[in-house]
Design an enzyme around this catalytic site. Structure first.
Site, PDB file in Angstrom:
ATOM      1  N   SER A   1       0.841  -1.188   0.000  1.00  5.84           N
ATOM      2  CA  SER A   1       0.000   0.000   0.000  1.00  5.84           C
ATOM      3  C   SER A   1       0.883   1.247   0.000  1.00  5.84           C
ATOM      4  O   SER A   1       1.682   1.427  -0.917  1.00  5.84           O
ATOM      5  CB  SER A   1      -0.966  -0.047   1.178  1.00  5.84           C
ATOM      6  OG  SER A   1      -1.994   0.902   1.033  1.00  5.84           O
TER       7      SER A   1
ATOM      8  N   ASP B   1      -9.902  -3.345  -5.475  1.00  2.00           N
ATOM      9  CA  ASP B   1      -9.321  -2.523  -4.416  1.00  2.00           C
ATOM     10  C   ASP B   1      -9.811  -1.084  -4.564  1.00  2.00           C
ATOM     11  O   ASP B   1      -9.655  -0.469  -5.622  1.00  2.00           O
ATOM     12  CB  ASP B   1      -7.796  -2.575  -4.516  1.00  2.00           C
ATOM     13  CG  ASP B   1      -7.102  -1.927  -3.326  1.00  2.00           C
ATOM     14  OD1 ASP B   1      -7.768  -1.254  -2.528  1.00  2.00           O
ATOM     15  OD2 ASP B   1      -5.870  -2.105  -3.207  1.00  2.00           O
TER      16      ASP B   1
ATOM     17  N   HIS C   1      -8.241  -4.833  -0.997  1.00  2.00           N
ATOM     18  CA  HIS C   1      -6.944  -4.258  -0.646  1.00  2.00           C
ATOM     19  C   HIS C   1      -6.052  -5.276   0.069  1.00  2.00           C
ATOM     20  O   HIS C   1      -4.834  -5.231  -0.066  1.00  2.00           O
ATOM     21  CB  HIS C   1      -7.163  -3.029   0.241  1.00  2.00           C
ATOM     22  CG  HIS C   1      -5.957  -2.177   0.417  1.00  2.00           C
ATOM     23  ND1 HIS C   1      -5.322  -1.544  -0.633  1.00  2.00           N
ATOM     24  CD2 HIS C   1      -5.261  -1.841   1.535  1.00  2.00           C
ATOM     25  CE1 HIS C   1      -4.291  -0.855  -0.169  1.00  2.00           C
ATOM     26  NE2 HIS C   1      -4.231  -1.012   1.143  1.00  2.00           N
TER      27      HIS C   1
END
Length: 703
Positions: free
Chosen positions: A549, A635, A673
């Site tokens: 991320s 995501d 995610h």
């Protein structure tokens, strides 16, 4: 590339022009943003096929790693029972099942003695997630909540990976589903005191949680009532039910500013009452303390302070405890007879207990900290749902300490270990953990948490793995991760670089790794890599790195800054096209992110600074590490097109021999995610990444 290897996908160039602040950028791959475009899907499938082909030789190693992950897991297991009212709530896992069962048993005066795989007499199944997930490629729970009288059970389910939930309310006694009218909800569940209403959140088109709603149980969603809305796009809003059950505490927050409200759950149709107001730059969290409010805030204290306020005058703060030098107060949990304060000190998470007097006041002078003495110990509050409890549960872990649930008696100080997570085939004596320090270019000391086998050579020959994040004041604390044993047992030295931008060393640590100081995060990570190799802990040509991320942005940044330092990089759901994203206020979370990265749309200086580090736009024609990027089609936090574009540009720019240093990309077509759902499928995904990394580091065999 040799003739035996398949050709990498080569997406078409379809130039898109972007002009801001007199700077024009031509982007050949921006067209890949549209996941409804069949050509985009075809390209993603081609990338997956290419990754399959380039890693086919690792099939046996992947299978071996999955067996090792399972071998270090007690597959049929359970949690420590948690008392809520007159019931003990339990989470159970079963060998072969991806998802747990949530159960409960009536309280008979003492905590029940539970065994894995053995149901207790009278134990009720509240939710069987394995059965619920049957036939679903993805399944995730966004919240669970029993009603105040424990006759109803609410759950939030996502089957796409986009973190938008369907709410379900079940009658526990009969198992009848009473209500599943609300769809597309955000995070948060709370019953009113009379359990006629359920409070929940909604997200806007930019996936910003911006509204709190009230739903009458059994009624249509069309009749739901908006309780409060946060119009400022910098802020997200959420809520918690106070521990005594009296109040819904609503808080809206940006990166730097907070506002709170209180709603009386015994009068659920009433309007929220302001609790502290909104002042730019004042970040605070409110805890309902029964007869008063407790507040952790930064007004006048960079390390945050603890204050209290009367319920009838919530903005009249009275300071109770200021942070000591090097401390950062994080949160406060209030109970009838004590308060638990979560904080950071010396780079580690810890808990401070403060008794309360009979009149509810805090006896600050009697405060005591929970400590177990380990150099890398992480101590955090565990599940403590009961207002009247006289003990506090906490969790202890380190890189060599499996998650340990303990309980401290407030009056006597006696501590009882309730459970140490079983880790089969693990002998902690084979390993050693310690704190190391690197020196950044500006002289700042950067902490590293390091773990290795005791017999790992320190002569500059060992393979190494360095993890980092460095954003949003999030701390990557030392913790026990069973899958790391497969690296350690192949001789890999593992380290976490606690770089600036995270919260490990306090508020200043965060402030000096954001906005126009973001590049410090990249430099700190490179300094940590240099420390590992220069000290002889790791071979210079055998160091791998990973970030996910915003940590994926870190990976893109260090690949551009010091590609020679790393042999291989795993970049999970990486935020690598940061400038394009932060320039577009219509995209999820962008406006709120301006307080983290800066506002390049309106500020030329921010634009120039970000233009200088955003990974996608700063790739150079030199030799790069091997790279394994991964993402998920659904995501909503980091769009799939960011790594897709990055990988395409890397392949056509770098000078690396991609036969030896491949650049691979995987896209999960139904996931979010966090990647795949279900523990076995997650293990398979992790084995895919780690097999590739071990192959690149020349560390595929057990030592």
């Amino acid at each position: 590339m040799t003739a035996e290897l398949p050709a990498a996908p080569t997406p078409a160039h379809r130039p898109t022009e972007r002009t801001f602040h007199s700077d024009t950028v031509i982007d050949p791959f921006e067209w890949m943003r549209d996941k409804t475009d069949p050509e985009v899907i075809t390209h993603l499938e081609a990338e997956n096929a290419y990754a399959d082909a380039r890693t086919a030789h690792l099939e046996q190693l992947r299978a071996t790693l999955v067996r090792e992950f399972i071998g270090h897991t007690q597959e049929t297991d359970l949690s420590v029972p948690v008392r809520r009212g007159d019931w003990w709530y339990i989470t159970r896992t079963t060998a072969g099942d991806d998802y747990p069962r949530f159960t409960r048993v009536a309280d008979t005066g003492t905590m029940p003695q539970v065994e894995p795989g053995v149901m207790l007499e009278g134990e009720q199944v509240l939710l069987d997630a394995q059965a619920e997930a049957a036939g679903a490629e993805f399944y995730s729970l966004g919240g669970l909540a029993p009603s105040p009288d424990h006759t109803l059970f609410a759950s939030a389910v996502d089957t796409a990976g986009d973190e938008r939930f369907t709410l379900r309310i079940t009658d526990i006694a009969s198992g009848t589903v009473l209500d599943e009218a609300v769809t597309g909800a955000g995070y948060g569940l709370a019953f009113s005191a009379d359990q006629q209403w359920l409070f929940y959140a909604r997200v806007d088109d930019a996936w910003r949680q911006h509204q709190i709603w009230r739903h009458r149980i059994g009624g249509p969603a069309e009749e739901d009532v908006l309780v409060i809305e946060e119009p400022d796009e910098r802020f997200m809003i959420g809520f918690d039910r106070s521990r005594d059950g009296s109040t819904l505490v609503i808080q809206a927050g940006s990166t730097s500013t907070t506002e709170a409200w209180l709603l009386d759950l015994s009068d659920p149709t009433s309007a929220p009452v302001p609790a502290g107001g909104r002042r730019d730059g004042v970040d605070y969290a409110v805890e309902h303390g029964g007869d008063r409010l407790l507040i952790v805030h930064n007004d006048g204290h960079r390390g945050f302070a603890l204050a209290q306020a009367p319920l009838e005058a919530p903005a009249r703060w009275e300071e109770l405890l200021a942070p000591a030098e090097g401390e950062r107060l994080l949160a406060v949990d209030a109970f009838a007879s004590f308060v638990a304060l979560e904080l950071r000190s010396g780079g580690l998470a810890s808990v401070r207990l403060i008794p309360r007097a009979a009149d509810g006041s805090l006896r600050i002078e009697q405060a005591s900290d929970i400590s177990h003495g380990g150099e890398l110990d992480t101590v955090e509050i565990d599940a403590n749902p009961n207002w009247d409890q006289t003990t506090v549960r906490y969790q202890l872990t380190s890189m060599l300490t499996p998650a340990t649930v303990a309980e401290r008696d407030i009056a006597s100080g006696a501590t009882e270990i309730l459970r140490v997570t079983p880790v089969p085939s693990f002998d902690p004596e084979l390993y050693v953990e310690r704190r190391e320090w690197a020196t950044a270019q500006d002289g700042t000391a950067i902490p590293l948490s390091v773990v290795a086998r005791r017999d790992a050579p320190a002569d500059g020959t060992a393979p190494g793995y360095l993890y980092g994040y460095g954003s949003y004041e999030m701390s990557i604390d030392p913790s026990f991760v069973p899958t790391r044993l497969s690296l350690l047992d192949r001789g890999v030295v593992i380290a976490i670089a606690h770089v600036r931008g995270g919260g490990e060393m306090g508020r200043d640590w965060y402030e000096h790794g954001k906005l126009l100081e973001k590049k410090n995060s990249f430099g700190d990570f490179v300094a940590a890599a240099a420390h590992l190799t220069d000290s002889g802990l790791v071979a210079a040509e055998r160091l791998g790195a990973e970030g996910r991320s915003a940590g994926g942005l870190l990976m893109g940044g260090i690949a551009n800054l010091a590609p020679e330092r790393f042999r291989a990089i795993i970049a999970g759901v990486p935020f690598v096209d940061a400038l394009t994203t932060i320039l577009d206020p219509s995209l999820p979370l962008t406006v709120g992110e301006w307080e983290e990265w800066g506002d390049p749309l309106h500020d030329p200086a921010v634009y120039e600074y970000m233009r200088g580090y955003t990974p996608y736009e700063n790739i150079t024609a030199v030799e790069y590490p091997a790279i394994f990027a991964s993402t998920s089609l659904n995501d909503t936090r980091v769009f799939f097109n960011e790594p897709a574009k990055w990988v395409a540009r890397l392949r056509e720019t770098v000078t690396s021999d991609q036969a030896e240093r491949p650049i691979l990309f995987r896209c999960e077509m139904v996931a979010g995610h966090g990647g795949r759902s279900g523990r076995y499928r997650k293990w398979e995904q992790r084995a895919d990444e780690l097999a590739w990394l071990l192959d690149q580091l020349g560390a595929t065999e057990l030592v």
